[in-house]
Scaffold this active site. Sequence first.
Site, mmCIF file in Angstrom:
data_model
loop_
_atom_site.group_PDB
_atom_site.id
_atom_site.type_symbol
_atom_site.label_atom_id
_atom_site.label_comp_id
_atom_site.label_asym_id
_atom_site.label_seq_id
_atom_site.Cartn_x
_atom_site.Cartn_y
_atom_site.Cartn_z
ATOM 1 N N ARG A 1 6.607 10.110 7.610
ATOM 2 C CA ARG A 1 6.809 9.477 6.300
ATOM 3 C C ARG A 1 6.387 10.356 5.115
ATOM 4 O O ARG A 1 6.832 10.136 3.994
ATOM 5 C CB ARG A 1 6.021 8.164 6.234
ATOM 6 C CG ARG A 1 6.464 7.121 7.242
ATOM 7 C CD ARG A 1 7.858 6.617 6.953
ATOM 8 N NE ARG A 1 8.319 5.667 7.954
ATOM 9 C CZ ARG A 1 8.049 4.370 7.938
ATOM 10 N NH1 ARG A 1 7.327 3.869 6.971
ATOM 11 N NH2 ARG A 1 8.530 3.586 8.879
ATOM 12 N N GLU B 1 0.810 -1.229 0.000
ATOM 13 C CA GLU B 1 0.000 0.000 0.000
ATOM 14 C C GLU B 1 0.840 1.275 0.000
ATOM 15 O O GLU B 1 0.440 2.295 -0.562
ATOM 16 C CB GLU B 1 -0.888 0.019 1.259
ATOM 17 C CG GLU B 1 -1.546 1.351 1.503
ATOM 18 C CD GLU B 1 -2.438 1.364 2.728
ATOM 19 O OE1 GLU B 1 -1.926 1.194 3.841
ATOM 20 O OE2 GLU B 1 -3.626 1.564 2.554
ATOM 21 N N ASP B 2 2.014 1.192 0.635
ATOM 22 C CA ASP B 2 2.800 2.422 0.797
ATOM 23 C C ASP B 2 3.480 2.893 -0.475
ATOM 24 O O ASP B 2 3.967 4.017 -0.544
ATOM 25 C CB ASP B 2 3.844 2.210 1.909
ATOM 26 C CG ASP B 2 3.162 2.040 3.246
ATOM 27 O OD1 ASP B 2 2.220 2.791 3.522
ATOM 28 O OD2 ASP B 2 3.565 1.137 4.003
ATOM 29 N N ARG C 1 12.856 1.581 2.232
ATOM 30 C CA ARG C 1 11.682 1.124 1.489
ATOM 31 C C ARG C 1 11.619 1.683 0.066
ATOM 32 O O ARG C 1 10.770 1.256 -0.726
ATOM 33 C CB ARG C 1 10.408 1.471 2.271
ATOM 34 C CG ARG C 1 10.388 0.813 3.661
ATOM 35 C CD ARG C 1 8.994 0.701 4.201
ATOM 36 N NE ARG C 1 8.137 -0.006 3.264
ATOM 37 C CZ ARG C 1 6.804 -0.055 3.350
ATOM 38 N NH1 ARG C 1 6.202 0.564 4.343
ATOM 39 N NH2 ARG C 1 6.100 -0.713 2.467
ATOM 40 N N HIS D 1 0.815 6.045 10.413
ATOM 41 C CA HIS D 1 0.194 6.582 9.197
ATOM 42 C C HIS D 1 -1.215 7.097 9.483
ATOM 43 O O HIS D 1 -1.863 6.658 10.438
ATOM 44 C CB HIS D 1 0.060 5.470 8.140
ATOM 45 C CG HIS D 1 1.340 5.060 7.481
ATOM 46 N ND1 HIS D 1 1.730 3.748 7.380
ATOM 47 C CD2 HIS D 1 2.295 5.787 6.861
ATOM 48 C CE1 HIS D 1 2.891 3.675 6.726
ATOM 49 N NE2 HIS D 1 3.254 4.909 6.401
ATOM 50 N N CYS E 1 -2.517 -2.188 4.555
ATOM 51 C CA CYS E 1 -1.139 -2.093 4.038
ATOM 52 C C CYS E 1 -0.765 -3.184 3.058
ATOM 53 O O CYS E 1 0.141 -3.018 2.266
ATOM 54 C CB CYS E 1 -0.125 -2.220 5.164
ATOM 55 S SG CYS E 1 -0.584 -1.468 6.660
HETATM 56 C C1 CIR Z 1 7.083 0.487 8.047
HETATM 57 O O1 CIR Z 1 7.453 0.994 9.093
HETATM 58 O O2 CIR Z 1 7.161 1.070 6.966
HETATM 59 C C2 CIR Z 1 6.549 -0.924 8.080
HETATM 60 N N1 CIR Z 1 7.202 -1.665 9.099
HETATM 61 C C3 CIR Z 1 5.061 -0.921 8.306
HETATM 62 C C4 CIR Z 1 4.307 -0.262 7.202
HETATM 63 C C5 CIR Z 1 2.844 -0.399 7.365
HETATM 64 N N2 CIR Z 1 2.156 0.185 6.260
HETATM 65 C C6 CIR Z 1 0.985 0.829 6.354
HETATM 66 O O3 CIR Z 1 0.468 1.014 7.432
HETATM 67 N N3 CIR Z 1 0.469 1.298 5.245
#
Ligand code: CIR
Length: 264
Positions: free
Chosen positions: A130, A65-66, A85, A160, A246
Site C-alpha cells: 500500500r 486512519e488510512d 479507497r 500494514h 484503523c
Molecule cells: C483494506 O484492505 O484497505 C481494508 N479492508 C482494511 C484496512 C485496514 N486499515 C488499517 O489497518 N489501517
Amino acid sequence: MLIAITRDVSPSIEQCELTHLEREPISFEAAQAQHEEYVQCLAALGCEVRRLPAEPTMPDAVFVEDTAIVLDEVAVITRPGATSRQPETASIAMALEPYRELRFIEAPATIDGGDVLRVGKSLFVGMTSRSSAEGIAQLRELVAPFGYTVTGVPVTGCLHLKTAVTQIAPDMLLINPAYVDPLVFDMHSIEVDPSEPFGGNAVLISDTVIYPAAFPRTRRRMEQAGIRVQTVDASELAKAEGGVTCCSLLFTVADDNRVSSMRS
Ligand code: CIR
C-alpha cells in the site's frame, strides 16, 4: 482536547479490499454495533468524537486512519494504495481543514495511514503493497520542515505496519516479531502471544489501551506489565482486515478552541 474523527460503517462493507485474509460473510449490523461500542469507548476515554456519515459506495471508508497522517503541526492527506479507497480522502480533507494546515501525497505515489507509526518526532513507515517508496519519499519531504524523520520499515505477512506494531505506553511498543523486526525501534516492547498474530494493533489514549477482546493472552502480557487495557469486540471489522487503530484519526487541539467556540 483530544479529537477523534470516525466514519460510520458502509453498508457495502462486504465488498471491502482483502489482502491476507479469505473473504467471509460480514454482518453489517454486527459491524455497526461493534463500531458503536468503539465510538462510545473513545468518548468514555475523553475524546470528542466527530462522526462522519457512512459512504455507501466506499466499502472501506470506516477505516479512516488510512486517509491521513495527522501531526501536531500539519495533516498529510494520503493517497491510499488500493485504488478503490482513493475517493475516501476528499471528505477527510474537509473534516481536517478546520484543525490543521493540509499537505497532500501526489500521484503516482501511494501511502496508507495504517503504515505510519509515529513515536515522538519519528515516523516509521511500512514498506508494503500500500505504501510505495515514492510515497515514503514524499512524506519525508513534507514533514521535514516540522522536524520529523521518516524511516521506511520492511513488513512481511500482514497488511500494514500498524498491524504488526503499535505504541502502548510512552516508552513501550506492542509488536509481532514475525511481521516486523523489533530492532528497527529503539524502544522497550511486549511481544504478542504467538497464537495471536493479529494482536499487535492497539490504540493508546492517555494511559489506556483500546484492544480487541479476541487476544486475551496478549492482553494478559500487557496487564502484567502494568498497562491498563479496555477491550472491545472488534471481530466483525477484523474480517475486513481492520484493527482498532484503523477506525479513528486521533489528534489534539488547544483547549482555547473549545473555549472560544463556547463563548461565541
Ligand atoms: C483494506 O484492505 O484497505 C481494508 N479492508 C482494511 C484496512 C485496514 N486499515 C488499517 O489497518 N489501517
